[in-house]
Design a protein around this motif. Structure first.
Motif, mmCIF file in Angstrom:
data_model
loop_
_atom_site.group_PDB
_atom_site.id
_atom_site.type_symbol
_atom_site.label_atom_id
_atom_site.label_comp_id
_atom_site.label_asym_id
_atom_site.label_seq_id
_atom_site.Cartn_x
_atom_site.Cartn_y
_atom_site.Cartn_z
ATOM 1 N N ARG A 108 0.607 -1.201 -0.049
ATOM 2 C CA ARG A 108 0.129 0.049 0.082
ATOM 3 C C ARG A 108 0.998 1.432 -0.212
ATOM 4 O O ARG A 108 0.569 2.054 -0.736
ATOM 5 N N GLU A 109 1.915 1.309 0.859
ATOM 6 C CA GLU A 109 2.817 2.398 0.839
ATOM 7 C C GLU A 109 3.821 2.513 -0.429
ATOM 8 O O GLU A 109 4.015 3.680 -0.893
ATOM 9 N N GLN A 110 3.929 1.733 -0.992
ATOM 10 C CA GLN A 110 4.798 1.598 -2.385
ATOM 11 C C GLN A 110 3.713 2.169 -3.550
ATOM 12 O O GLN A 110 4.154 2.843 -4.278
ATOM 13 N N LEU A 111 2.669 1.541 -3.243
ATOM 14 C CA LEU A 111 1.769 2.099 -4.500
ATOM 15 C C LEU A 111 1.219 3.692 -4.196
ATOM 16 O O LEU A 111 1.504 4.658 -5.134
ATOM 17 N N ALA A 112 1.201 4.198 -2.870
ATOM 18 C CA ALA A 112 1.095 5.678 -2.584
ATOM 19 C C ALA A 112 2.190 6.469 -3.293
ATOM 20 O O ALA A 112 2.169 7.620 -3.557
ATOM 21 N N ALA A 113 3.410 5.984 -2.772
ATOM 22 C CA ALA A 113 4.635 6.604 -3.187
ATOM 23 C C ALA A 113 4.952 6.729 -4.796
ATOM 24 O O ALA A 113 5.145 7.813 -5.483
ATOM 25 N N PHE A 114 4.721 5.787 -5.471
ATOM 26 C CA PHE A 114 4.547 5.651 -6.984
ATOM 27 C C PHE A 114 3.487 6.631 -7.408
ATOM 28 O O PHE A 114 3.733 7.555 -8.445
ATOM 29 N N SER A 115 2.338 6.528 -6.765
ATOM 30 C CA SER A 115 1.237 7.498 -7.428
ATOM 31 C C SER A 115 1.566 9.161 -7.345
ATOM 32 O O SER A 115 1.559 9.776 -7.878
ATOM 33 N N GLN A 116 2.331 9.285 -6.125
ATOM 34 C CA GLN A 116 2.950 10.632 -5.787
ATOM 35 C C GLN A 116 3.731 11.004 -7.104
ATOM 36 O O GLN A 116 3.655 12.411 -7.550
ATOM 37 N N ARG A 117 4.843 10.225 -7.306
ATOM 38 C CA ARG A 117 5.547 10.501 -8.463
ATOM 39 C C ARG A 117 4.779 10.724 -9.802
ATOM 40 O O ARG A 117 5.170 11.574 -10.517
ATOM 41 N N LEU A 118 3.820 9.987 -10.194
ATOM 42 C CA LEU A 118 3.168 10.045 -11.358
ATOM 43 C C LEU A 118 2.162 11.343 -11.225
ATOM 44 O O LEU A 118 2.154 12.227 -12.223
ATOM 45 N N TRP A 119 1.817 11.745 -10.026
ATOM 46 C CA TRP A 119 0.887 12.994 -9.815
ATOM 47 C C TRP A 119 1.755 14.178 -10.143
ATOM 48 O O TRP A 119 1.532 15.212 -10.745
ATOM 49 N N GLU A 120 2.899 13.985 -9.488
ATOM 50 C CA GLU A 120 3.812 15.167 -9.546
ATOM 51 C C GLU A 120 4.355 15.482 -11.100
ATOM 52 O O GLU A 120 4.687 16.842 -11.709
ATOM 53 N N GLN A 121 4.602 14.521 -11.894
ATOM 54 C CA GLN A 121 4.914 14.531 -13.287
ATOM 55 C C GLN A 121 3.863 15.398 -14.201
ATOM 56 O O GLN A 121 3.905 16.128 -15.024
ATOM 57 N N ALA A 122 2.514 14.631 -13.605
ATOM 58 C CA ALA A 122 1.630 15.232 -14.521
ATOM 59 C C ALA A 122 0.889 16.866 -14.260
ATOM 60 O O ALA A 122 0.658 17.331 -14.932
ATOM 61 N N TYR A 123 1.198 17.224 -12.849
ATOM 62 C CA TYR A 123 0.631 18.142 -12.232
ATOM 63 C C TYR A 123 1.850 19.448 -11.794
ATOM 64 O O TYR A 123 1.407 20.560 -11.412
ATOM 65 N N GLY A 124 2.829 18.957 -11.725
ATOM 66 C CA GLY A 124 3.939 19.652 -11.404
ATOM 67 C C GLY A 124 4.167 19.694 -9.744
ATOM 68 O O GLY A 124 4.935 20.477 -9.150
ATOM 69 N N GLN A 125 3.406 19.060 -8.830
ATOM 70 C CA GLN A 125 3.423 19.037 -7.538
ATOM 71 C C GLN A 125 2.797 17.864 -6.851
ATOM 72 O O GLN A 125 1.905 17.187 -7.522
ATOM 73 N N ALA A 126 3.458 17.422 -5.680
ATOM 74 C CA ALA A 126 2.861 16.501 -5.156
ATOM 75 C C ALA A 126 1.399 16.478 -4.597
ATOM 76 O O ALA A 126 1.151 17.749 -4.135
#
Length: 473
Positions: free
Chosen positions: A59-77
């Motif tokens: 669950r924590e790994q998925l959340a961390a990866f999600s944050q990386r993708l979101w940051e790439q898409a929208y410029g911020q976590a």
């Protein structure tokens, strides 16, 4: 951070990037070999998502990866955000790559598989349905060679047939040493290679050390330093039964080279257990199985022996582990002076042979030998041993070699002995090959031998003190 060589690896990555097609690449190699730094250099100034997995809950790994993708898409976590599933995260990743090239690095991929064994199947499903039609360049990176080859590259893997390329990252060669130690004396570089091998993380520890022995005392023999406990941590991090693997490595380091010898010296209950441990250590790139280079089917040969492939492990088991009691008491200088220095030239000898093999192969690639060494290694039987044996593709020519890490110049008697030993290998060829001779020496050759070489076309003399790491003579 010093980044040396890896030109071929970077070229491979750049070619995949420039193709514009969806790419699923597998990049793997033993720990500390520089995979992550290679990928960071490659990703620099490119649109990318770099995710390093660990052994945290899924669950924590998925959340961390999600944050990386979101940051790439929208410029911020987005604090607290996580996709509901890995499938949703991978589909979002594909969406980011529909209009523009995107690199996604999943580093330490085996950790993801350990916390969620379904990850390869999920990625395979999304790849087939969506990702293969995007501009994604997805790189799966891992340190445990065996796991990557079985679980990612193997035909039973869910991802089998999806990868578009794979690359095994190996330790650097001796001729790369100049990148870490420019201007250093070639003898110093050979000795440093004997201690540290070609693992970038180990070489970086010595980048500011002018005196090799002082560096050994400071960087290897003292408690609390990175290299002092490295072999223990390496095994504990990668393996479930580190004590047994440690015993196997120690047995090999002490000269036990055959399966029966290793089984007994390591205190294991049977050969099959020892064989399994040896296979895994080979997967990790820590040991190698050698056979005489004349063997036509090396995998089936019964003449195989095991040696440590990692030079630092050779040094650690020879000089650090047996002296742990003194080193724990802070006696680094005494151990260096009384236990290491007197035996150091003898220790460097086997590493020098490996350097000579690398050098000969480099000369072959550059067209500086009478023939290209299609097969190159060592050879032995019950009575004779050749440090080097190079064989042409048609077996019409061979080059036999001797490597002497001596303080004194090598004389004509060594050539005479080499000529005698060469006769023992000739029966392994259907037709008598043309024989060339190569002598490598730490401190040059006698005038008599030099005069002989000047009059012959079949004798190559190479002096280590005149080595250039670029491979030139």
């Amino acid at each position: 951070m010093t980044f040396v060589n890896r030109k071929a690896e970077l070229h491979w990555l750049e070619e995949a990037y420039k193709s514009g097609r969806a790419q699923l690449l597998v990049l793997y190699g033993r720990r500390r070999v520089g995979k992550t730094e290679l990928l960071r250099v490659f990703c620099r100034e490119k649109r990318h998502v770099f995710f390093v997995a660990d052994l945290a809950p899924d669950r924590e790994q998925l959340a961390a990866f999600s944050q990386r993708l979101w940051e790439q898409a929208y410029g911020q976590a987005e604090t607290g955000f996580s996709f509901p599933s890995w499938e949703a995260a991978f589909r979002f990743m594909g969406g980011l790559a529909r209009q523009e090239r995107l690199i996604v690095v999943l580093d330490e991929f085996p950790y993801l598989m350990e916390t969620n064994p379904a990850i390869p199947s999920i990625l395979q499903k999304v790849w087939d349905e969506e990702l293969r039609n995007t501009g994604i360049l997805c790189i799966l990176c891992g340190s445990y060679v065996g796991v990557m080859e079985r679980e990612v590259l193997g035909y039973k893997s869910a991802l089998y047939g999806r990868r578009t390329g794979q690359y095994l990252i190996e330790p650097l060669h001796f001729h790369d040493m100049a990148g870490f130690f420019p201007g250093r004396d070639p003898i110093w570089q050979v000795e440093a290679y004997a201690v540290l091998g070609g693992v970038p993380a180990y070489l970086l520890e010595f980048i500011d050390e002018d005196d090799l022995f002082a560096g050994i005392a400071r960087r290897v023999l003292r408690r609390g330093t990175f290299l002092y406990e490295e072999p223990r941590f390496l095994l504990m991090q990668e393996l479930r039964e580190p004590a047994n693997y440690f015993a196997v490595l120690r047995a090999i380091a002490h000269g036990k080279t055959r399966l029966n010898e290793i089984t007994q010296a390591a205190g294991l209950h049977d050969r099959s257990a020892a064989s399994r441990y040896l296979d895994i250590l080979r997967d990790m790139g820590l040991i190698k199985r050698l056979v005489p280079v004349t063997e036509k089917q090396p995998q089936k040969s019964r003449r195989g022996i095991y040696r440590l492939q990692d030079q630092f492990l050779r040094f650690w088991f020879r000089f650090v582990y047996p002296n742990r009691s003194d080193l724990e008491e802070g006696e680094a200088e005494r151990v260096l002076e009384t236990r290491i220095k007197p035996h150091f030239p003898e220790f460097v000898g086997p590493a020098f042979k490996e350097v000579c093999r690398q050098h000969l192969r480099l000369l072959g690639r550059r067209g500086k030998l009478p023939f290209y060494p299609y097969r190159l290694g060592s050879w032995w039987d019950g009575q004779n041993e050749l440090d080097l044996l190079a064989i042409s593709e048609d077996e019409a020519a061979i080059m036999v070699g001797e490597c002497k890490w001596w303080a004194k110049p090598v004389g004509a008697n060594v050539l005479s002995e080499l000529q005698q030993k060469a006769k023992a290998v000739l029966p392994h060829f259907q037709r008598p090959p043309h024989v060339y001779y190569a002598l490598f020496a730490r401190n040059g050759f006698t005038e008599e031998l030099r005069e002989m070489a000047a009059e012959r076309h079949d004798l190559l003399l190479i002096e280590a003190s005149k080595f250039h790491s670029s491979g030139d003579l």
